[in-house]
Design a protein around this motif. Structure first.
Motif, short mmCIF file in Angstrom:
data_model
loop_
_atom_site.label_atom_id
_atom_site.label_comp_id
_atom_site.label_asym_id
_atom_site.label_seq_id
_atom_site.Cartn_x
_atom_site.Cartn_y
_atom_site.Cartn_z
N GLN A 10 0.84 -1.22 0.00
CA GLN A 10 0.00 0.00 0.00
C GLN A 10 0.86 1.26 0.00
OE1 GLN A 10 -3.75 -0.26 2.50
NE2 GLN A 10 -2.57 -1.96 3.35
N LEU A 11 2.10 1.13 0.43
CA LEU A 11 3.02 2.27 0.46
C LEU A 11 3.81 2.39 -0.85
CD1 LEU A 11 4.40 1.60 4.06
CD2 LEU A 11 2.62 3.25 3.42
N GLY A 12 3.57 1.47 -1.76
CA GLY A 12 4.27 1.51 -3.05
C GLY A 12 5.52 0.67 -3.12
N SER A 13 5.82 -0.10 -2.06
CA SER A 13 6.98 -0.99 -2.08
C SER A 13 6.70 -2.18 -2.99
CB SER A 13 7.27 -1.54 -0.68
OG SER A 13 7.21 -0.52 0.28
N LYS A 14 7.77 -2.88 -3.33
CA LYS A 14 7.64 -4.16 -4.03
C LYS A 14 7.88 -5.27 -3.01
CE LYS A 14 9.90 -2.04 -8.01
NZ LYS A 14 10.77 -1.02 -7.35
N THR A 15 7.07 -6.32 -3.03
CA THR A 15 7.37 -7.50 -2.22
C THR A 15 7.38 -8.71 -3.15
OG1 THR A 15 5.07 -7.99 -1.62
CG2 THR A 15 6.29 -6.49 -0.17
N LEU A 16 8.23 -9.69 -2.79
CA LEU A 16 8.46 -10.85 -3.66
C LEU A 16 8.12 -12.13 -2.92
CD1 LEU A 16 12.08 -9.87 -4.87
CD2 LEU A 16 9.89 -9.25 -5.94
N LEU A 17 7.09 -12.85 -3.41
CA LEU A 17 6.77 -14.18 -2.89
C LEU A 17 7.33 -15.19 -3.89
CD1 LEU A 17 5.24 -15.90 -0.73
CD2 LEU A 17 3.23 -15.76 -2.23
#
Ligand SMILES: [Ca+2]
Ligand SMILES: [Ca+2]
Ligand SMILES: [Ca+2]
Ligand SMILES: [Ca+2]
Ligand SMILES: [Ca+2]
Lengths: 543, 543
Positions: free
Chosen positions: B333-340
């Motif tokens: 929601q803050l614009g970060s990227k997360t990787l699963l």
């Protein structure tokens, strides 16, 4: 006048250039001569007749390629006009005749080796430290850091710290920043232990069960290796490569379990410092024991010799590889084991090797291993024909079959006594085929895990490969390389190209050199550089 | 009274034991209770109804296994009576509803990072030294030996040399042998360079062209990584992974080629000492330049966060993984990227993830990658169901689907914005699926190569994994582990199991902790231990 090109077999329709051949000049080969119509770089092939698309290229009397674009007599054979092609083969053996060189001068020769309780004889005396899973690599490296310098196995002779120190002094002169460090070195505390060898690897978990099992087999081969006095093993705990799997593999190789194996488990130890403390204490005590080994005379039959080529060029199959083949033919008559590997580089010479197998069963095993391996390569949209590297191609090995025809010469002409698969241990005297990739380090790693206490490695381009437990003798195929990369080449076979030496002379000198290495009198360049490469062949997938 | 077992979803027919449950006692779960008919170890599952062969086991509301032997209500679910089973899936998306946690408290937060010319922001400032082929590993290690100690990046805080020295002193007291060595350490010469990171690997030649290309892509990802100022690259010369292949991959990631990349080729250099001297001189000069970087405030959107679990236990899917999922839902929601990642551990939850994909095309890409990967595992007589390790199974993760259902919770409930394949670089803000193995180090290596400047790694059994360029925060699923292996665990999520903390509270504390790590104020345990694991995923075969 010396030949400037070579016809390797009377059936061949190409010549190998021994030196650059200029368009418009003539070339002598054997008693014949012909004219050059296009510049031919040294090590490359020139057509001996006009060739049309669909024609086959023959070298060493074998099919090594297929013409895709017309090539005039005197023209250059290249990837632009030739593609890989190899002869079909069957598992049925055809009769072969062969002549072995005279091994009589060598029958009484011995080397000074370490006799182990299991009857094997080492050319070195090492203690091993190894992880069952990659998670423990860092702890193995910290044991290395702690033990090497303190016990006198450090890198002084081979360090660039002094170089960096000079850079720092220059910087200091330029501005005010400062730094200083003093290098110190310890005397060798355990003089009869030639080294502590720290293996790290990328397996043991996160892959197939078969790969975990193969890794344990390989590590068991290293512990069982005649150059190894015993081992310290680090386990994380939850990994696929369980401690009992390693122990089962070790028992299969050494039913009496004659060697000390010290095992430590991080998840059981809790703190990292508990694990490290116990492992260091026990290893130190074991080194005292390992230090009691001494060398005594042993027959050459106690040698197991890996045959390897890597960073090959267009001369590999003409100079260094045939010299290795000659040497192998001598050694097998003395009762030694020799190992020919790199199966992707035997593609094209399958029938010749099948014909040399001593039984139908041995032949069938080779046939099956080649088929299974080739199918697996094709399944991932590759193939044996993708083996030659850019360096190989640039230096004249333009098809896999050309590379193979030269590579197979390392195995001489002797009968194939046994065919074994990675990570098996070699137990049959004579020439063995051991299934491995051509990949330099994966192959040497496997040969050593099969018990090789000496590896002979030919190279045309120069590559620094060594091994943690087997001395690796690097033999250049040409004298330019031996000169240019003197710090990694042990022995020069280039005299065969210039006509200064015969293959037989070169092989005899090399065997003499090898006895010095086996005695421990001579360290290989890889040992001097501390080049201890170790890569287990992983055949499965990551999960 | 606290619950002693958990029903994760109202549709589930098994409970998870939060502590050992003794046969004959009662167990509370939610508002209900039932009796235990067989001893159930903590983290294991107990049947909530009589189960017959063919029945399915449900956890998290999902199918995670199939009954093979009758299990009475109150009995233990184990590998003796249950096998892996997962629900079928299609590429067609079904509508999903989800609720995101409130990210408002975090919108104004920043971290202090290194802004790069290409707009990315680093959490560290490193110089990289890497080989294009395994033949150069030894030279990379010699550069490490020369540079680390002399420039003040040495191992004093983390060395066992002192331990060995004590052993030597004891030995000296016992007999006359002697040895001494003095450890010295230099001040850090380039204080704004957080470290020089030396990668070694086992690829670049002797394999498929596709693997050489993938390796170059991965290495380009590391050079392009925001934590990296520039790189020194060692090439042998003849290998598959050619210099131009690396440069093409780098250009694809950074068209402006904003970073210094120093390349050295051994076969062109001739002597090893020429190569080493030039490489050291140029690297030293480049470090002076890299030292000019400083930290400044950056929004949390500049974070790319790898989500990882390894050495998982029966609590992973209940405590630490859901906390990571919550954190991921905040960050996206803050614009970060997360990787699963860890695709074999998404087997069983495919449909849920497909439903969450933002477009049909993204969903299809995930479907295709899962199918291709699974087929490749089956082709070597393995499969995703072989993923759980002995440690996983012993600690209650008895089928791959059970492991997956818990593992997938690291990805929270957010939409899947993009699906990328190894070794691609992540460029889409939000939750990304990155195809990698579950293999701990191969996965973290790939996440970092995709640009992760922070990796969050949950573990129930304890594993020391770290990475050369991304800080890896290790989060324990239970407090016993955090206590027992305090030297490798950074953050304890065990309070969720004991009821001391909610998932939301734990996630908030963890995000606060991560900002400290991103600022460089806090070093992870892996950084303190110097644990810099690097294993490129190799999908092809050796040749
Ligand atoms: Ca070869
Ligand atoms: Ca090679
Ligand atoms: Ca290493
Ligand atoms: Ca995992
Ligand atoms: Ca794992």
């Amino acid at each position: 006048m010396a030949e400037t090109a070579l016809q390797l077999d009377s059936r061949d329709n190409v010549l190998v250039a021994l030196q650059p051949l200029a368009a418009g000049t003539g070339v002598r080969f054997g008693a014949a001569s012909t004219s050059v119509t296009e510049d031919i770089p040294a090590k490359h092939k020139m057509a001996l007749e006009d060739l049309a698309p669909g024609d086959v290229i023959r070298m060493y009397g074998m099919v090594v390629g297929e013409v895709t674009q017309p090539i005039p007599r005197g023209g250059l054979v290249s990837t632009r006009n030739v593609r890989h092609r190899a002869e079909a083969y069957s598992a049925t053996r055809q009769p072969v005749s062969f002549t072995l060189p005279d091994a009589a001068p060598w029958t009484e020769r011995t080397f000074m080796g370490y006799r182990r309780a299991d009857g094997q004889v080492g050319t070195r005396n090492y203690w091993l430290v190894l992880p069952l899973v990659f998670c423990e690599n860092r702890n193995v490296e910290r044991m290395k850091e702690a033990l090497e310098e303190e016990l006198g196995y450090g890198s002084e002779g081979n360090s660039y710290r002094q170089h960096v120190r000079k850079l720092l002094q220059q910087k200091k002169a330029a501005n005010s920043a400062t730094a200083s460090a003093k290098e110190t070195s310890a005397a060798r505390v355990f003089p009869n232990v030639d080294g502590i060898r720290f293996l790290t690897h990328q397996g043991g978990c996160g892959g197939t069960r078969q790969d975990a099992q193969a890794l344990c087999g390989l590590l068991a081969g290293y512990i069982h290796h005649p150059n190894v006095a015993g081992a310290t093993v680090l386990s994380l705990g939850c990994q696929n490569a369980e401690i009992r799997m390693l122990m089962d593999e070790l028992r299969a190789r050494d039913p009496q379990m004659t060697k000390p194996v010290l095992v430590f488990d991080q998840q059981k130890s809790g703190r990292d410092s508990t694990l490290m403390g116990s492992a260091l204490d026990a290893t130190f005590a074991a080194l005292e024991e390992a230090n009691s080994a001494t060398r005594s005379a042993a027959p050459l039959s106690a040698l197991t010799v890996g045959l390897k080529c890597g960073g090959s060029d267009g001369f590999s199959g003409i100079s260094a590889n045939p010299a290795l083949g000659y040497l192998s033919d001598l050694l097998v008559q003395l009762g030694s084991k020799t190992l020919l590997s790199e199966f992707p580089e035997l593609h094209g010479v399958e029938q010749e090797l099948i014909n040399r197998c001593v039984t139908d069963e041995v032949a069938q095993r080779f046939y099956d291993l080649m088929h299974a391996y080739s199918a697996r390569a094709k399944a991932v949209h590759s193939g044996f024909d993708m083996n030659p590297s850019p360096g190989n191609i640039q230096d004249g090995l333009i098809t896999d079959a050309i590379k193979s025809a030269g590579a197979a010469r390392k195995g001489g002409v002797s009968p194939v006594r046994d065919v074994i698969d990675f990570p098996q241990y070699a137990t049959t005297p004579g020439l063995n085929l051991l299934c491995t990739p051509g990949n330099d380090v994966e192959c040497v790693t496997a040969q050593s895990g099969a018990g090789a206490n000496l590896v002979l490695f030919t190279t045309g381009l120069g590559t620094p490969t060594g091994n943690p437990v087997a001395p690796v003798v690097k033999i250049s195929t040409n004298s330019q390389l031996a000169d240019r990369m003197a710090d990694i080449i042990d022995f020069d076979a280039g005299g065969i190209i210039t006509g200064e030496k015969t293959i037989a002379e070169c092989a005899s000198e090399l065997l003499e050199f090898c006895i010095g290495v086996a005695n421990g009198e001579r360290l290989t360049k890889a040992e001097q550089l501390g080049q201890y490469d170790f890569i287990p062949w992983k055949r499965g997938v990551s999960l």
